[in-house]
Write an enzyme that holds these catalytic residues in place. Sequence first.
Site, PDB file in Angstrom:
ATOM      1  N   HIS A 162       0.857  -1.185   0.000  1.00  0.00           N
ATOM      2  CA  HIS A 162       0.000   0.000   0.000  1.00  0.00           C
ATOM      3  C   HIS A 162       0.895   1.236   0.000  1.00  0.00           C
ATOM      4  O   HIS A 162       2.043   1.200   0.451  1.00  0.00           O
ATOM      5  CB  HIS A 162      -0.961   0.015   1.189  1.00  0.00           C
ATOM      6  CG  HIS A 162      -0.279   0.132   2.519  1.00  0.00           C
ATOM      7  ND1 HIS A 162       0.202  -0.953   3.205  1.00  0.00           N
ATOM      8  CD2 HIS A 162       0.007   1.221   3.292  1.00  0.00           C
ATOM      9  CE1 HIS A 162       0.748  -0.568   4.349  1.00  0.00           C
ATOM     10  NE2 HIS A 162       0.648   0.756   4.426  1.00  0.00           N
TER      11      HIS A 162
ATOM     12  N   TYR B 183       4.442  10.170   9.955  1.00  0.00           N
ATOM     13  CA  TYR B 183       3.744   8.888   9.873  1.00  0.00           C
ATOM     14  C   TYR B 183       4.047   8.195   8.545  1.00  0.00           C
ATOM     15  O   TYR B 183       4.257   6.980   8.500  1.00  0.00           O
ATOM     16  CB  TYR B 183       2.242   9.114  10.024  1.00  0.00           C
ATOM     17  CG  TYR B 183       1.413   7.874   9.825  1.00  0.00           C
ATOM     18  CD1 TYR B 183       1.261   6.944  10.853  1.00  0.00           C
ATOM     19  CD2 TYR B 183       0.778   7.622   8.608  1.00  0.00           C
ATOM     20  CE1 TYR B 183       0.501   5.800  10.675  1.00  0.00           C
ATOM     21  CE2 TYR B 183       0.018   6.484   8.421  1.00  0.00           C
ATOM     22  CZ  TYR B 183      -0.117   5.579   9.450  1.00  0.00           C
ATOM     23  OH  TYR B 183      -0.862   4.441   9.270  1.00  0.00           O
TER      24      TYR B 183
END
Length: 295
Positions: free
Chosen positions: A84, A124
């Site tokens: 992903h 992140y």
Amino acid sequence: MSSLPVSESEGEGSGTSVQVPSRGGQVTPGEKAFSLRTKHVFLTYPRCPISPEEAGQKIADRLKNKKCNYIYISREFHADGEPHLHAFVQLEANFRTTSPKYFDLDEFHPNIQAARQPASTLKYCMKHPESSWEFGKFLKPKVNRSPTQSASRDKTMKQIMANATSRDEYLSMVRKSFPFEWAVRLQQFQYSANALFPDPPQTYSAPYASRDMSDHPVIGEWLQQELYTVSPQALSLHAGISEEQARIDLQWMSDLTRSGALESGDEACTSVGQQELERLLGPEVLELITTGSTQ
């Protein structure tokens, strides 16, 4: 792939993202129309095999007329091995789109969010990349709040907390120093006032003076009628009479005390035990039965 039309808006402002319509982009009943307005975009492409470099180049090409400052793309793998992509985009000015397919890469559609904390969002994206692609330079957003002004407000609030001597004085000082906050956050200031100036603990005061509750309007009556009542068995053991005679004597006492028969001149019972108990009605009878003493 040609870019879809977007509109651009100048000035600072927090981004807003809403639910993406289903069924090929058509808005269905109960769903909200898609709208995005922000300087910082966070994208996640689940189960997307496209490389970060290819994805980044496509996004950069799509935003070439939008004054894009920075793009970062990272690829990670799920536990099942499926890849992903995470993408972070920083634009020079706010841009707005109402097309949920604006950031689609071929048939891969991303989850689209406005990054309200750009630095944390970028961190992140960089946490565990298998590979990544980067374009431009990330510019840390300016903080609108003045540190000097914030420190001054904190100092004022500390002085209020240190100098106030009561709830009313505390709330009055807050109202004078922070009128707007007092108007919109009064309930919170009242809570802090109660915490700073709590009520003194109350000393317990019994509502009735007697320890046995005999002066209670309900319990006292119950004590007299139930707890202080002598049974025929108890009376027969103490007075040395038969249980039947004890029952007769107790019935006489009941008639005497409840109807005032003594005042009307009725003849008294001659039982020795009855004559003793005649003078020991109420709590005294209970003590007599308990101790076994008539003195």
